[in-house]
Design a protein around this motif. Structure first.
Motif, PDB file in Angstrom:
ATOM      1  N   PRO A  69      16.931  19.180   4.603  1.00 25.22           N
ATOM      2  CA  PRO A  69      17.143  19.476   5.755  1.00 25.22           C
ATOM      3  C   PRO A  69      17.438  18.284   6.214  1.00 25.22           C
ATOM      4  O   PRO A  69      18.625  17.071   5.332  1.00 25.22           O
ATOM      5  N   ALA A  70      18.537  18.230   7.831  1.00 28.18           N
ATOM      6  CA  ALA A  70      18.676  17.747   7.694  1.00 28.18           C
ATOM      7  C   ALA A  70      19.324  15.889   7.842  1.00 28.18           C
ATOM      8  O   ALA A  70      20.055  15.440   7.743  1.00 28.18           O
ATOM      9  N   HIS A  71      18.205  15.157   8.284  1.00 25.02           N
ATOM     10  CA  HIS A  71      17.766  14.032   7.914  1.00 25.02           C
ATOM     11  C   HIS A  71      17.197  13.952   6.445  1.00 25.02           C
ATOM     12  O   HIS A  71      17.178  12.394   6.208  1.00 25.02           O
ATOM     13  N   GLU A 112       8.030  15.202   0.307  1.00 24.79           N
ATOM     14  CA  GLU A 112       7.129  16.147   0.835  1.00 24.79           C
ATOM     15  C   GLU A 112       6.934  15.283   1.907  1.00 24.79           C
ATOM     16  O   GLU A 112       6.514  15.732   3.371  1.00 24.79           O
ATOM     17  N   ARG A 113       6.643  13.395   2.246  1.00 26.02           N
ATOM     18  CA  ARG A 113       5.934  12.764   2.646  1.00 26.02           C
ATOM     19  C   ARG A 113       7.523  13.200   4.296  1.00 26.02           C
ATOM     20  O   ARG A 113       7.328  12.701   5.328  1.00 26.02           O
ATOM     21  N   ALA A 114       8.966  12.576   3.646  1.00 24.51           N
ATOM     22  CA  ALA A 114      10.545  13.007   4.797  1.00 24.51           C
ATOM     23  C   ALA A 114      10.226  14.501   4.785  1.00 24.51           C
ATOM     24  O   ALA A 114      10.382  14.120   6.569  1.00 24.51           O
ATOM     25  N   GLU A 115       9.768  14.902   4.539  1.00 22.14           N
ATOM     26  CA  GLU A 115      10.008  16.661   5.341  1.00 22.14           C
ATOM     27  C   GLU A 115       9.475  16.924   6.165  1.00 22.14           C
ATOM     28  O   GLU A 115       9.661  17.251   7.250  1.00 22.14           O
ATOM     29  N   ARG A 116       7.616  15.935   6.777  1.00 23.15           N
ATOM     30  CA  ARG A 116       6.956  15.817   7.248  1.00 23.15           C
ATOM     31  C   ARG A 116       7.670  14.438   8.796  1.00 23.15           C
ATOM     32  O   ARG A 116       6.317  14.942   9.824  1.00 23.15           O
ATOM     33  N   GLU A 117       7.936  13.610   8.620  1.00 20.75           N
ATOM     34  CA  GLU A 117       8.204  12.431   9.284  1.00 20.75           C
ATOM     35  C   GLU A 117      10.411  12.984   9.247  1.00 20.75           C
ATOM     36  O   GLU A 117      10.522  11.703   8.411  1.00 20.75           O
ATOM     37  N   PRO A 118      10.649  13.450  10.307  1.00 25.53           N
ATOM     38  CA  PRO A 118      12.733  13.327   9.496  1.00 25.53           C
ATOM     39  C   PRO A 118      12.606  12.539  10.942  1.00 25.53           C
ATOM     40  O   PRO A 118      14.227  12.231  11.411  1.00 25.53           O
TER      41      PRO A 118
END
Length: 675
Positions: free
Chosen positions: A108-110, A49-55
């Protein structure tokens, strides 16, 4: 930072633990997580969830066996699975967010997820998972994690019920210690270690236990705690039982046992249990499979190779003719369990006294024991300190977890969770000691297919898509060849149903293999044992054809003749290698209770057990268009008793609309056919 200077940060909030990780690691996050049960689902979901918000911060996750409860599916499958999954896994089971994204091809790509072992068949159509699959032997994973520069490791742990404050790696000692050592040995910083405490996880001490200071942070999220992932136990078929009982004839009293998971392993464990607890019943099953008590197979005769010169080769009576059978009485000394995975079968084998041979990590002691020089003090020490079961990780049912959790302490001390480098290979530790401990080892694993020349197909389809992974299979095959008295036995069903067609699992060749032909050893199908170790190609082909299903033997021989691997000769084939003959042979034993549907217990209710059989019958009889049409017509025009409980469980007691009425008719027919 030295270990003595490390200060462990306590958290109750998963988000705070993720924030700690983001602050401690600069740049891309390269996070390792255990396979299976030890994966901290809630912490990983908070991280996702955190990684989704911070690409801007890339996230690379390295793991394996990301367990995901079955989806509801559609139609009859949904009617059966939805209530079962709700009861078995719980409404609050934390499905892994990255797995759901992978299945939707929407990661997600990142972010990148790299696994070395996949939940069997679950990610065949997940493009990112297939691209980033790493084909690795289990014992090489720690080295690969160091190569990738892993800078964080997250793991689920068990708290000490005695209140010492220590933590147990419990279900996953397999790679954590090895990976940390490999990373540090590479000259890289020790990864940030974060533990998620789960009070439902069984405590195991010994080498699995660490001080809380082993971790940089420990997060204890508030309850209630979701159920542990429980593998639903499946019914054991006639073919499974035949394979398990054939395989059981290879096991020697006083030896060492490694098993995999699934219904073939369940059948093998039941065979060993019956051999020990009711040897007469065990021999009745073997008799039905063609064995004569006290010796070779009843059908054993001369080797098929001996007939080649005469121009006629008889494959009709060579079942088990070359099998290295052991004495098949009850277990006196018992077995030592040494397996990468501990599961339901080991629980049962321990409970009935099959697994009871103990070992100690003391070379001089084991030499005295092996040579018969152990005195009374040695035997007292063996009883007090000895270990009868060693593993790298465990996974099973809720009953299995309860068994571990509720076991008396003096019994639990006999179970040792180890590094995978200690369990899955001989080299790098104390090889001389392990050779003494692992005497008469039998390593049992499953494969999908086998070639007539002895290669095994266990993890990958011919188009390159990965079904599961090699895991530790190669490790145990190689160890069987390294130990002088060990054998590797790969178990497989002789056929499979695919698109309404029955296909052989014993094939001439295949585009992908897991175990190469030069490591061929023993193969077991429901029709017998093919002992290939040290044999010529010609002898291997004849042995594998002998355990193939009737109707699929001659195509193998034709392919071999075309390739110059067999002479042109008259081959007398078996008419006994059929499911019908096998079912007829085992039916009286099924009726007598010697071969129960669920030998290790069931997670299904009695009604659901009837439905499992019925739905399996329905699936087999609607696989092709022609079969489907015939089954639907039969359902429409047949009548008889209705299983009211089962129809109610499926929500079809009062069908509405044409579609539901057809479904109700089909289920009712299937229930009658399998009653």
């Amino acid at each position: 930072m030295t270990e003595s200077a490390r200060e462990t940060q306590p958290f109750q909030s998963l988000a705070d633990a993720v924030e700690f990780l983001y602050r401690r690691v600069d740049g891309p996050l390269h996070v390792g997580a255990p396979l299976g049960l030890g994966k901290p689902h809630r912490l990983l979901n908070a991280l996702y969830e955190r990684a989704e918000r911070e690409p801007s911060r890339r996230l690379h996750l390295y793991t394996a066996l990301s367990l995901d409860p079955p989806g509801a599916g559609k139609g009859l499958e949904a009617r059966f699975l939805r209530p079962f999954a709700q009861r078995h896994f719980g409404d609050d089971y934390p499905r892994l967010a990255y797995v759901q994204a992978l299945k939707r091809n929407a990661l997600p790509a990142h972010m990148e997820v790299e696994e070395f072992y996949l939940q069997s068949g679950a990610l065949l159509n997940a493009q990112a998972a297939q691209r980033r699959y790493a084909s690795l032997n289990y014992t090489h994973v720690a080295r690969a994690l160091a190569d990738r520069g892993v800078n964080a490791v997250v793991q689920k742990v068990a708290p000490d019920p005695a209140g010492s404050g220590r933590l147990s790696l419990s279900c996953n000692t397999d790679l954590t210690f090895d990976a940390i050592d490999a990373i540090v040995a590479r000259g890289l910083p020790r990864p940030v270690l974060i533990a998620e405490v789960d009070p439902l996880l069984p405590w195991l001490g010994g080498s699995a236990a660490v001080d809380a200071s082993f971790f940089d942070a420990v997060v204890t999220p508030p309850g209630p705690y979701p159920k542990l992932f429980g593998l639903p136990r499946q019914p054991v078929s006639d073919a499974d039982y035949a394979i398990g009982f054939h395989a059981s004839t290879l096991v020697r009293d006083g030896g060492t046992l490694q098993i995999g998971i699934g219904t073939l392993a369940d059948a093998l464990c039941h065979a060993l249990v019956l051999r020990h607890t009711d040897n007469a019943a065990y021999w009745r099953v073997l008799g039905a499979l063609g064995y004569a008590q006290g010796g070779e197979s009843r059908d054993a005769g001369i080797s098929p190779r001996q007939d080649v010169a005469s121009g006629e080769v008889d494959l009709s009576g060579t079942r088990n003719a070359k099998a290295p059978m052991a004495p098949l009485g009850p277990f006196g000394v018992g077995l030592f369990g040494c397996s990468e995975m501990l599961n339901e079968g080991f629980r049962r084998l321990v409970e009935v006294g099959v697994i009871k041979r103990k070992v100690i990590d003391d070379l001089d002691f084991m030499r005295r024991l092996h040579e018969g020089r152990a005195d009374a003090a040695d035997l007292e020490r063996l009883e007090r300190e000895g270990e009868y079961l060693q593993g790298g990780f465990y996974l099973g049912s809720q009953d299995f977890y309860d068994w571990l959790r509720d076991m008396p302490e003096h019994e639990r001390r006999g179970i040792s969770m180890r590094r995978i480098s200690e369990v899955n290979e001989l080299y790098g530790g104390n090889e001389t000691l392990e050779r003494l401990q692992r005497r008469d080892a039998r390593f049992f694993n499953s494969c999908m297919m086998a070639t007539a020349l002895g290669a095994a197909v266990s993890d990958t389809l011919d188009d390159g898509r990965v079904v599961s992974g090699v895991g530790g299979q190669y490790n145990f095959v190689a160890m069987a060849h390294a130990l002088p008295d060990a054998r590797s036995a790969l178990m497989l069903r002789a056929t499979r149903d695919s698109g309404g067609e029955t296909r052989s699992n014993v094939v001439w060749n295949y585009a992908q293999t897991t175990i190469p032909r030069h490591l061929r050893d023993v193969y077991v199908t429901e029709y017998g044992i093919a002992d290939l170790r040290g044999k010529t190609d010609e002898d291997c082909i004849l042995a594998m054809a002998g355990v193939a299903a009737a109707g699929h033997q001659f195509p193998l021989l034709q392919a071999a003749m075309r390739s110059g691997k067999l002479p042109s000769a008259h081959y007398r084939l078996s008419d006994r290698n059929t499911p019908r003959r096998l079912s007829e042979a085992l039916a009286p034993l099924r009726k007598a209770g010697a071969l129960p549907d669920y030998p290790l217990g069931s997670d299904f209710t009695a009604v659901e057990q009837r439905l499992v059989k019925a739905l399996a019958w329905l699936k087999a009889n609607t696989a092709g268009n022609g079969a489907k049409a015939r089954t639907v017509l039969k359902a429409l025009f047949s009548s008889g008793a209705v299983d009211a409980e089962a129809m109610q469980r499926m929500g079809l007691e009062r069908p509405r609309g044409f579609g539901e009425r057809i479904e109700a008719r089909l289920v009712a027919l299937a229930l009658r056919e399998t009653a």
